[in-house]
Design a protein around this motif. Structure first.
Motif, PDB file in Angstrom:
ATOM      1  N   UNK A   1      80.142  54.372  74.571  1.00 14.75           N
ATOM      2  CA  UNK A   1      81.023  55.282  73.841  1.00 14.75           C
ATOM      3  C   UNK A   1      80.890  56.705  74.370  1.00 14.75           C
ATOM      4  N   UNK A   2      79.666  57.176  74.535  1.00 15.42           N
ATOM      5  CA  UNK A   2      79.444  58.537  75.044  1.00 15.42           C
ATOM      6  C   UNK A   2      79.939  58.675  76.476  1.00 15.42           C
ATOM      7  N   UNK A   3      79.697  57.659  77.281  1.00 21.89           N
ATOM      8  CA  UNK A   3      80.121  57.706  78.679  1.00 21.89           C
ATOM      9  C   UNK A   3      81.642  57.852  78.763  1.00 21.89           C
ATOM     10  N   UNK A   4      82.388  57.077  77.949  1.00 24.02           N
ATOM     11  CA  UNK A   4      83.849  57.161  77.956  1.00 24.02           C
ATOM     12  C   UNK A   4      84.322  58.511  77.439  1.00 24.02           C
ATOM     13  N   UNK A   5      83.671  59.026  76.402  1.00 29.13           N
ATOM     14  CA  UNK A   5      84.058  60.330  75.872  1.00 29.13           C
ATOM     15  C   UNK A   5      83.896  61.415  76.933  1.00 29.13           C
ATOM     16  N   UNK A   6      82.770  61.405  77.619  1.00 24.13           N
ATOM     17  CA  UNK A   6      82.517  62.400  78.655  1.00 24.13           C
ATOM     18  C   UNK A   6      83.486  62.225  79.824  1.00 24.13           C
ATOM     19  N   UNK A   7      83.714  60.990  80.233  1.00 23.29           N
ATOM     20  CA  UNK A   7      84.642  60.732  81.335  1.00 23.29           C
ATOM     21  C   UNK A   7      86.044  61.223  80.994  1.00 23.29           C
ATOM     22  N   UNK A   8      86.497  60.944  79.766  1.00 24.95           N
ATOM     23  CA  UNK A   8      87.824  61.415  79.337  1.00 24.95           C
ATOM     24  C   UNK A   8      87.883  62.931  79.270  1.00 24.95           C
ATOM     25  N   UNK A   9      86.838  63.563  78.760  1.00 27.86           N
ATOM     26  CA  UNK A   9      86.800  65.016  78.679  1.00 27.86           C
ATOM     27  C   UNK A   9      86.862  65.643  80.064  1.00 27.86           C
ATOM     28  N   UNK A  10      86.087  65.110  80.989  1.00 24.17           N
ATOM     29  CA  UNK A  10      86.104  65.624  82.368  1.00 24.17           C
ATOM     30  C   UNK A  10      87.487  65.435  82.980  1.00 24.17           C
ATOM     31  N   UNK A  11      88.090  64.270  82.751  1.00 19.67           N
ATOM     32  CA  UNK A  11      89.439  64.028  83.266  1.00 19.67           C
ATOM     33  C   UNK A  11      90.442  65.023  82.714  1.00 19.67           C
ATOM     34  N   UNK A  12      90.344  65.333  81.419  1.00 25.16           N
ATOM     35  CA  UNK A  12      91.248  66.301  80.810  1.00 25.16           C
ATOM     36  C   UNK A  12      91.020  67.693  81.388  1.00 25.16           C
ATOM     37  N   UNK A  13      89.756  68.073  81.559  1.00 25.56           N
ATOM     38  CA  UNK A  13      89.445  69.391  82.107  1.00 25.56           C
ATOM     39  C   UNK A  13      89.930  69.515  83.543  1.00 25.56           C
ATOM     40  N   UNK A  14      89.709  68.487  84.325  1.00 30.97           N
ATOM     41  CA  UNK A  14      90.173  68.523  85.716  1.00 30.97           C
ATOM     42  C   UNK A  14      91.701  68.509  85.775  1.00 30.97           C
ATOM     43  N   UNK A  15      92.321  67.753  84.874  1.00 34.01           N
ATOM     44  CA  UNK A  15      93.783  67.697  84.841  1.00 34.01           C
ATOM     45  C   UNK A  15      94.403  69.019  84.458  1.00 34.01           C
ATOM     46  N   UNK A  16      93.748  69.765  83.572  1.00 33.63           N
ATOM     47  CA  UNK A  16      94.323  71.050  83.147  1.00 33.63           C
ATOM     48  C   UNK A  16      94.127  72.140  84.196  1.00 33.63           C
ATOM     49  N   UNK A  17      93.184  71.935  85.123  1.00 37.22           N
ATOM     50  CA  UNK A  17      92.921  72.925  86.167  1.00 37.22           C
ATOM     51  C   UNK A  17      93.651  72.632  87.466  1.00 37.22           C
ATOM     52  N   UNK A  18      94.430  71.558  87.480  1.00 39.83           N
ATOM     53  CA  UNK A  18      95.167  71.201  88.705  1.00 39.83           C
ATOM     54  C   UNK A  18      96.299  72.185  88.963  1.00 39.83           C
ATOM     55  N   UNK A  19      96.455  72.557  90.220  1.00 44.92           N
ATOM     56  CA  UNK A  19      97.626  73.382  90.550  1.00 44.92           C
ATOM     57  C   UNK A  19      98.897  72.533  90.460  1.00 44.92           C
TER      58      UNK A  19
END
Length: 84
Positions: A64-82
Motif C-alpha cells: 500500500x505504501x509503495x503504491x502511494x509513493x509511486x503514484x505521488x512521484x508520478x504525479x509530481x513528475x507529471x506536473x513538472x513536465x514541460x
C-alpha cells in the motif's frame, strides 16, 4: 495517399513502442515492489509454508505504501513536465 499510409504505420509503431516501454516499466515496478516487501516482511528463516498474520499485515502495508509513493512521484513528475 502513400504518405497517409506511411504515417499510419509509423504511428502504429510508435504506439507499440510506447506500450512495450509501459509493460517493461510495470514489470520492473512489480519486481522492485516484490523484492522490497519480501526483504522487509518475510523472516529469513522459513518456519512455515504459509505466511503468518504478521507477515501478511506487513506485506499489505508495504504494498500500500509503495503504491502511494509511486503514484505521488508520478504525479509530481507529471506536473513538472514541460508541455509537448
Amino acid at each position: 495517399m502513400a504518405a497517409k499510409n506511411g504515417s499510419t504505420t509509423i504511428e502504429k509503431e510508435q504506439i507499440f513502442g510506447m506500450a512495450e516501454q509501459e509493460m517493461e516499466y510495470r514489470v520492473d515496478l512489480f519486481n522492485r515492489l516484490t523484492k522490497i516487501c519480501f526483504d522487509k516482511c518475510i523472516d529469513k528463516r522459513y518456519k512455515e509454508s504459509e505466511l503468518n498474520m504478521g507477515e501478511n499485515s506487513c506485506i499489505d502495508r508495504c504494498v500500500s505504501k509503495y503504491w502511494q509513493v509511486t503514484n505521488l512521484i508520478g504525479q509530481l513528475l507529471g506536473s513538472n513536465r514541460p508541455p509537448m
